[in-house]
Design an enzyme around this catalytic site. Sequence first.
Site, mmCIF file in Angstrom:
data_model
loop_
_atom_site.group_PDB
_atom_site.id
_atom_site.type_symbol
_atom_site.label_atom_id
_atom_site.label_comp_id
_atom_site.label_asym_id
_atom_site.label_seq_id
_atom_site.Cartn_x
_atom_site.Cartn_y
_atom_site.Cartn_z
ATOM 1 N N ASP A 4 3.633 -2.044 -4.615
ATOM 2 C CA ASP A 4 2.636 -0.981 -4.676
ATOM 3 C C ASP A 4 1.445 -1.391 -5.534
ATOM 4 O OD1 ASP A 4 4.257 0.591 -3.118
ATOM 5 O OD2 ASP A 4 5.013 1.814 -4.762
ATOM 6 N N TYR A 53 7.229 5.565 5.791
ATOM 7 C CA TYR A 53 6.197 6.587 5.777
ATOM 8 C C TYR A 53 5.676 6.823 7.194
ATOM 9 C CZ TYR A 53 5.720 6.220 0.651
ATOM 10 O OH TYR A 53 5.924 6.243 -0.704
ATOM 11 N N GLU A 110 5.776 3.399 9.644
ATOM 12 C CA GLU A 110 6.301 2.106 9.219
ATOM 13 C C GLU A 110 7.602 1.826 9.973
ATOM 14 O OE1 GLU A 110 4.529 2.212 4.668
ATOM 15 O OE2 GLU A 110 6.584 2.890 5.042
#
Length: 416
Positions: free
Chosen positions: A104, A371, A395
């Site tokens: 991230d 997601y 995803e």
Amino acid sequence: MTAERPGAVPLGRPGRPPMLGLGEAYRAQVFASIFLLLLSPAGVGARAKNDFNLVHPLVTMEQLLWVSGKQIGSVDTFRIPLITTTPRGTLLAFAEARKMSASDKGAKFIALRRSMDQGSTWSPTAFIVDDGETPDGLNLGAVVSDTTTGVVFLFYSLCAHKAGCRVASTMLVWSKDDGISWSSPRNLSLDIGTEMFAPGPGSGIQKQWAPQKGRLIVCGHGTLERDGVFCLLSDDHGASWRYGSGISGIPYGQPKRENDFNPDECQPYELPDGSVVINARNQNNYHCRCRIVLRSYDACDTLRPRDVTFDPELVDPVVAAGAVATSSGIIFFSNPAHPEFRVNLTLRWSFSNGTSWRKETVQIWPGPSGYSSLATLEGSVGGEDQAPQLYVLYEKGRNRYTESISLAKVSVYGTL
């Protein structure tokens, strides 16, 4: 007590036969006109627009938009899908293009692809934002369009994790030409401060009904500085932005443990009564392994604890999910429908404003899935009426859900 429908006129009075005086004759003429209207093509179309019996979602097409593994622009990993339809009917798909790893944190691009033919073909990938070599780079994000001006706004955060940097920023870029070109990034810190705000990920909304019709709303979550869910609001077509009040995690401002209340990534949508529902990630599985549902009755100026509920039908493995309301009153929801693992990307729908969900579902992908983001294309496109279409950008992988980002096109009525 059942409320009388607006415009309904009782025929006669209880206890006496109906009489066709001047008033009654006029009423009969009105009802005859309504009857003929319902039989006309326009009337049939109006009824079909809200006929839930027509709803039989069917996946009609799927294609990969991005593949991880340095196959596109030497990008290591594509994550965090966003999709929206512009007021002109163009589809815009966005993703984080993580340059060096799947983390991230780290440096990234914002990747964009456009479709002008209802998702059949897509433009090559364009990188519209580049954060250089920032150790704690950009994170998507939320996209929202203003139907009056046609401007598309894209929000993202910088320095969300305070890794190698000290000040978080909420950033904004916009496009006035359906995503062909984009503005330079605007830092919103002077408007809203430097508390970390992670928009979405997903879509914002523009209010279609009172109160505050026309308001732009982008919801997201914070960290220990201001944890919980809160929203950015604009009443001047995106020229300025401010925060509404939010719902904080409990215990506030402290590290959370399992089963603590901690609403996180979220997706708003509007109901026909003008209230706004925010469907949120239940980060610490408070009360259930399911979704947190918040509701605001004042266009997200306030979010009240008494309007927080939990939806046990929406089993969730702690993930960012997709949710969207159609103009005909259908609520669609997508997530990996599993209590623990990010697998089984499933589409569900509701005819009751999300208070219950249909038993039928559509499995988009049985394997690893993460997601997801939803968008609809309804009404007239290019001057031609069409059946409503739903787009699921998610995803997808065979071994890991970070392997690719795929687009599924869904016919709401099950027509080809």
